[in-house]
Design a protein around this motif. Structure first.
Motif, PDB file in Angstrom:
ATOM      1  N   HIS A 140       4.190  -2.952  -6.610  1.00  0.00           N
ATOM      2  CA  HIS A 140       3.256  -4.018  -6.976  1.00  0.00           C
ATOM      3  C   HIS A 140       3.728  -4.689  -8.271  1.00  0.00           C
ATOM      4  O   HIS A 140       3.785  -5.925  -8.361  1.00  0.00           O
ATOM      5  CB  HIS A 140       1.844  -3.426  -7.137  1.00  0.00           C
ATOM      6  CG  HIS A 140       0.771  -4.419  -7.385  1.00  0.00           C
ATOM      7  ND1 HIS A 140       0.255  -5.232  -6.400  1.00  0.00           N
ATOM      8  CD2 HIS A 140       0.102  -4.731  -8.525  1.00  0.00           C
ATOM      9  CE1 HIS A 140      -0.695  -6.001  -6.916  1.00  0.00           C
ATOM     10  NE2 HIS A 140      -0.804  -5.714  -8.215  1.00  0.00           N
TER      11      HIS A 140
ATOM     12  N   PHE B 235       2.897   2.071  -4.206  1.00  0.00           N
ATOM     13  CA  PHE B 235       2.070   0.916  -4.577  1.00  0.00           C
ATOM     14  C   PHE B 235       2.299   0.450  -6.012  1.00  0.00           C
ATOM     15  O   PHE B 235       2.639  -0.706  -6.240  1.00  0.00           O
ATOM     16  CB  PHE B 235       0.577   1.204  -4.375  1.00  0.00           C
ATOM     17  CG  PHE B 235      -0.287   0.101  -4.933  1.00  0.00           C
ATOM     18  CD1 PHE B 235      -0.505  -1.055  -4.212  1.00  0.00           C
ATOM     19  CD2 PHE B 235      -0.827   0.198  -6.213  1.00  0.00           C
ATOM     20  CE1 PHE B 235      -1.271  -2.089  -4.733  1.00  0.00           C
ATOM     21  CE2 PHE B 235      -1.596  -0.824  -6.748  1.00  0.00           C
ATOM     22  CZ  PHE B 235      -1.817  -1.977  -6.008  1.00  0.00           C
TER      23      PHE B 235
ATOM     24  N   TRP C  27       6.096  -0.042   3.150  1.00  0.00           N
ATOM     25  CA  TRP C  27       6.767  -0.551   1.958  1.00  0.00           C
ATOM     26  C   TRP C  27       8.269  -0.689   2.172  1.00  0.00           C
ATOM     27  O   TRP C  27       8.900  -1.600   1.652  1.00  0.00           O
ATOM     28  CB  TRP C  27       6.456   0.308   0.722  1.00  0.00           C
ATOM     29  CG  TRP C  27       7.064   1.692   0.721  1.00  0.00           C
ATOM     30  CD1 TRP C  27       6.484   2.841   1.143  1.00  0.00           C
ATOM     31  CD2 TRP C  27       8.372   2.038   0.264  1.00  0.00           C
ATOM     32  NE1 TRP C  27       7.341   3.901   0.979  1.00  0.00           N
ATOM     33  CE2 TRP C  27       8.518   3.441   0.434  1.00  0.00           C
ATOM     34  CE3 TRP C  27       9.444   1.332  -0.264  1.00  0.00           C
ATOM     35  CZ2 TRP C  27       9.686   4.126   0.093  1.00  0.00           C
ATOM     36  CZ3 TRP C  27      10.602   2.013  -0.601  1.00  0.00           C
ATOM     37  CH2 TRP C  27      10.715   3.398  -0.424  1.00  0.00           C
TER      38      TRP C  27
ATOM     39  N   SER D 170      -1.018  -3.566   7.126  1.00  0.00           N
ATOM     40  CA  SER D 170      -0.060  -3.443   6.029  1.00  0.00           C
ATOM     41  C   SER D 170       1.266  -2.923   6.561  1.00  0.00           C
ATOM     42  O   SER D 170       1.320  -1.886   7.222  1.00  0.00           O
ATOM     43  CB  SER D 170      -0.600  -2.502   4.949  1.00  0.00           C
ATOM     44  OG  SER D 170      -1.705  -3.084   4.321  1.00  0.00           O
TER      45      SER D 170
ATOM     46  N   THR E  87       0.866  -1.192   0.000  1.00  0.00           N
ATOM     47  CA  THR E  87       0.000   0.000   0.000  1.00  0.00           C
ATOM     48  C   THR E  87       0.897   1.234   0.000  1.00  0.00           C
ATOM     49  O   THR E  87       2.106   1.140   0.211  1.00  0.00           O
ATOM     50  CB  THR E  87      -0.918   0.049   1.240  1.00  0.00           C
ATOM     51  OG1 THR E  87      -0.106   0.071   2.420  1.00  0.00           O
ATOM     52  CG2 THR E  87      -1.869  -1.137   1.291  1.00  0.00           C
TER      53      THR E  87
END
Length: 184
Positions: free
Chosen positions: A75, A71, A128, A125, A67
């Motif tokens: 991703h 992202f 990152w 979450s 998230t």
């Protein structure tokens, strides 16, 4: 006196064949590597497969759960990496089989063989940066395991295993570098 009736002889239908002779057993593996050396290599490759699978699973997990502002790029990056890793898992397992041993294939086996801590799952979450940090560490762990097995394969003159591991080292060193670059 009447003649006794004789029963006609039973015949086998044409589709029923006579029993086959026992199939010859498979010959022993004789590829120029002793069984003891093959076992050492297969054991090392099993540890390498477990590390590779654990890293694959962690990368896929992070792909699903990323998230934040990074992202889209992460991703996509994680998907590229886990897709490539998935294909490599099959190559590693098939090399173990070619050496004459069964490849590990259960979570229990992988957990007992891996050097990478399993991700317990994410209830929230993770940032990152933490995901990327863990993947750097995981890729480097795979590299360390590959180098250990590469030494064993080199001692046994097992060029196919050396080639496989050299290719995997190039890939995982590149992944570690790319991921680390995000944190600098």
């Amino acid at each position: 006196m009447a003649k006794p009736k004789t029963k006609p002889a039973k015949t086998k239908p044409a589709s029923v064949a006579a029993p086959l002779a026992a199939a010859p057993s498979a010959p022993n593996i004789d590829i120029g590597i002793s069984s003891g050396e093959r076992k050492k290599i297969a054991d090392g490759l099993s540890r390498f497969l477990a590390d590779s699978y654990t890293l694959y699973l962690k990368t896929h997990n992070f792909h699903w759960n990323i998230t934040g502002a990074m992202f889209n790029s992460l991703h996509t990056m994680f998907e590229t990496q886990y897709t490539e890793q998935w294909t490599a898992l099959d190559e590693i397992a098939e090399r173990i089989r070619a050496l004459g041993f069964n490849a590990p294939g259960s979570y229990r086996e992988f957990v007992s063989l891996t050097s990478i801590p399993e991700e317990p799952g994410l209830t929230d979450s993770a940032d990152w940066r933490e995901m990327v940090r863990q993947l750097v560490i995981g890729n480097e762990a795979v590299c360390r395991t590959a180098r250990k097995v590469l030494d064993i394969a080199d001692d046994a003159d097992d060029a196919p295993t050396e080639d496989l591991l050299t290719q995997r080292l190039q890939t995982h060193e590149k992944y570690a570098w790319m991921l680390r670059s995000l944190l600098q």
